[in-house]
Design a protein around this motif. Structure first.
Motif, mmCIF file in Angstrom:
data_model
loop_
_atom_site.group_PDB
_atom_site.id
_atom_site.type_symbol
_atom_site.label_atom_id
_atom_site.label_comp_id
_atom_site.label_asym_id
_atom_site.label_seq_id
_atom_site.Cartn_x
_atom_site.Cartn_y
_atom_site.Cartn_z
ATOM 1 N N SER A 25 62.495 24.972 75.508
ATOM 2 C CA SER A 25 61.909 24.494 74.107
ATOM 3 C C SER A 25 61.612 26.210 73.432
ATOM 4 C CB SER A 25 60.913 23.751 74.211
ATOM 5 O OG SER A 25 60.252 23.802 72.521
ATOM 6 N N SER A 26 61.938 25.876 72.279
ATOM 7 C CA SER A 26 61.823 27.204 71.814
ATOM 8 C C SER A 26 60.766 27.271 70.949
ATOM 9 C CB SER A 26 63.219 27.359 70.508
ATOM 10 O OG SER A 26 63.147 26.360 69.480
ATOM 11 N N VAL A 27 59.751 26.595 70.936
ATOM 12 C CA VAL A 27 58.579 26.472 70.123
ATOM 13 C C VAL A 27 57.436 26.774 71.500
ATOM 14 C CG1 VAL A 27 59.218 25.955 67.570
ATOM 15 C CG2 VAL A 27 58.657 23.942 69.815
ATOM 16 N N HIS A 28 57.319 26.089 72.250
ATOM 17 C CA HIS A 28 56.313 25.652 73.292
ATOM 18 C C HIS A 28 56.404 26.674 74.354
ATOM 19 C CE1 HIS A 28 56.646 21.142 72.193
ATOM 20 N NE2 HIS A 28 54.988 20.968 72.961
ATOM 21 N N ASP A 29 54.972 26.932 74.639
ATOM 22 C CA ASP A 29 54.865 27.941 76.019
ATOM 23 C C ASP A 29 53.868 27.152 76.739
ATOM 24 O OD1 ASP A 29 52.478 27.971 74.601
ATOM 25 O OD2 ASP A 29 51.393 29.607 74.680
ATOM 26 N N ILE B 285 54.928 30.822 80.440
ATOM 27 C CA ILE B 285 56.210 30.990 79.713
ATOM 28 C C ILE B 285 56.385 30.921 78.467
ATOM 29 C CG2 ILE B 285 58.621 30.343 80.156
ATOM 30 C CD1 ILE B 285 58.002 29.361 82.982
ATOM 31 N N ALA B 286 56.836 32.293 77.788
ATOM 32 C CA ALA B 286 56.601 31.678 76.271
ATOM 33 C C ALA B 286 57.774 31.383 75.888
ATOM 34 C CB ALA B 286 56.988 33.627 76.122
ATOM 35 N N PRO B 287 57.463 31.097 74.818
ATOM 36 C CA PRO B 287 58.829 30.023 74.136
ATOM 37 C C PRO B 287 60.203 30.650 74.273
ATOM 38 C CG PRO B 287 57.410 30.277 72.603
ATOM 39 C CD PRO B 287 56.739 31.259 73.610
ATOM 40 N N GLY B 288 60.378 32.332 74.205
ATOM 41 C CA GLY B 288 61.846 32.500 74.837
ATOM 42 C C GLY B 288 62.569 32.838 76.164
ATOM 43 N N GLY B 289 61.572 32.473 76.733
ATOM 44 C CA GLY B 289 61.307 32.271 77.913
ATOM 45 C C GLY B 289 60.960 33.345 79.254
ATOM 46 N N SER B 290 59.945 34.622 78.883
ATOM 47 C CA SER B 290 59.738 35.020 79.098
ATOM 48 C C SER B 290 58.138 35.205 79.569
ATOM 49 C CB SER B 290 59.835 36.826 78.622
ATOM 50 O OG SER B 290 58.688 36.208 77.805
ATOM 51 N N SER B 291 58.195 35.397 81.706
ATOM 52 C CA SER B 291 56.570 35.206 81.843
ATOM 53 C C SER B 291 55.581 36.909 81.595
ATOM 54 C CB SER B 291 56.983 34.801 83.174
ATOM 55 O OG SER B 291 58.284 34.301 83.597
ATOM 56 N N ILE B 292 54.277 35.705 80.933
ATOM 57 C CA ILE B 292 53.710 36.944 80.775
ATOM 58 C C ILE B 292 52.401 36.208 82.285
ATOM 59 C CG2 ILE B 292 54.164 37.076 78.695
ATOM 60 C CD1 ILE B 292 51.847 35.165 77.957
ATOM 61 N N VAL C 133 51.952 24.560 71.599
ATOM 62 C CA VAL C 133 52.187 25.033 70.553
ATOM 63 C C VAL C 133 51.586 25.858 69.878
ATOM 64 C CG1 VAL C 133 53.800 25.069 68.046
ATOM 65 C CG2 VAL C 133 54.418 23.834 70.333
ATOM 66 N N GLY C 134 52.089 27.200 70.196
ATOM 67 C CA GLY C 134 50.907 28.283 69.104
ATOM 68 C C GLY C 134 49.325 28.142 70.079
ATOM 69 N N VAL C 135 48.890 28.124 68.865
ATOM 70 C CA VAL C 135 47.481 28.572 69.665
ATOM 71 C C VAL C 135 46.445 27.466 70.589
ATOM 72 C CG1 VAL C 135 45.026 29.609 69.261
ATOM 73 C CG2 VAL C 135 47.013 30.695 68.085
ATOM 74 N N GLY C 136 46.374 28.326 71.404
ATOM 75 C CA GLY C 136 45.103 26.858 72.604
ATOM 76 C C GLY C 136 47.033 26.321 72.899
ATOM 77 N N PHE C 137 46.074 25.047 74.005
ATOM 78 C CA PHE C 137 47.279 24.283 74.345
ATOM 79 C C PHE C 137 46.504 22.784 74.647
ATOM 80 C CE2 PHE C 137 49.220 27.691 76.730
ATOM 81 C CZ PHE C 137 48.232 28.641 77.147
ATOM 82 N N ASP C 138 48.073 21.779 74.557
ATOM 83 C CA ASP C 138 48.117 20.321 73.266
ATOM 84 C C ASP C 138 48.058 19.696 74.426
ATOM 85 O OD1 ASP C 138 49.760 22.190 70.890
ATOM 86 O OD2 ASP C 138 47.923 21.567 71.002
ATOM 87 N N TYR C 139 48.883 19.800 75.702
ATOM 88 C CA TYR C 139 49.381 19.453 77.158
ATOM 89 C C TYR C 139 48.531 19.813 78.219
ATOM 90 C CZ TYR C 139 52.702 18.071 72.984
ATOM 91 O OH TYR C 139 53.035 18.138 72.356
ATOM 92 N N TRP C 140 47.868 18.927 78.326
ATOM 93 C CA TRP C 140 47.280 19.442 80.085
ATOM 94 C C TRP C 140 47.930 18.660 80.975
ATOM 95 C CZ3 TRP C 140 43.379 23.066 80.872
ATOM 96 C CH2 TRP C 140 42.446 23.917 80.349
ATOM 97 N N GLY C 141 47.986 19.168 82.688
ATOM 98 C CA GLY C 141 48.348 18.367 83.436
ATOM 99 C C GLY C 141 46.620 17.909 84.177
#
Length: 118
Positions: free
Chosen positions: A31-35, A53-60, A101-109
Motif C-alpha cells: 500500500s502507498s499509504v500504510h506503514d 516499513i514506510a509506505p514507500g517500502g523502505s525499512s526504518i 495510515v499517518g500518525v499512530g497505528f490503527d491495526y494491531w495483531g
C-alpha cells in the motif's frame, strides 16, 4: 477490514535469532499509504517501537535496536517479518505487528509472547 496475525516461536535461546512473521489480510503490504511496524512490550514495561516499513517500502529502525534488527516484507505472501539477532533475556516480551495510515497505528495483531531462556 485490515487484520494482522503474528507467527513464530515462543521460546528462543540466548544469543540466537528471534524471527517473527506478520500476515496481513484485508490490506496490501505494498500500500502507498500504510506503514507497518513491530512493537514490543516487556513484562511490566511500556510499549517500544522497534522499527517498520514506510509506505514507500523502505525499512526504518529504532536507533537503540538498529544494529540487531532487520525488518523486511514478502510481497508475494503479503507478509512482513522481524529478525532480532543475539537475543538476551531482556528481549523477552509480547511482540505485536501493527499497521496504520499517518500518525499512530490503527491495526494491531493479537500479540505473541516470546521468551528468551535457555
Amino acid at each position: 477490514q485490515v487484520q494482522l496475525q503474528e507467527s513464530g516461536p515462543g521460546l528462543v535461546k540466548p544469543s540466537q535469532t528471534l524471527s517473527l512473521t506478520c500476515t496481513v489480510s484485508g490490506g496490501s503490504i505494498t500500500s502507498s499509504v500504510h506503514d507497518w511496524a513491530w512493537i514490543r512490550q516487556p513484562p511490566g514495561g511500556g510499549l517500544e517501537w522497534m522499527g517498520g516499513i514506510a509506505p514507500g517500502g523502505s525499512s526504518i529502525y529504532n536507533s537503540s535496536l538498529k544494529n540487531r534488527t532487520s525488518i523486511s516484507r514478502d510481497t508475494s505472501k503479503n507478509q512482513f517479518s522481524l529478525e532480532l539477532i543475539t537475543v538476551t533475556p531482556e528481549d523477552t516480551a509480547v511482540y505485536y505487528c501493527v499497521g496504520g495510515v499517518g500518525v499512530g497505528f490503527d491495526y494491531w495483531g493479537q500479540g505473541t509472547q516470546v521468551t528468551v531462556s535457555s
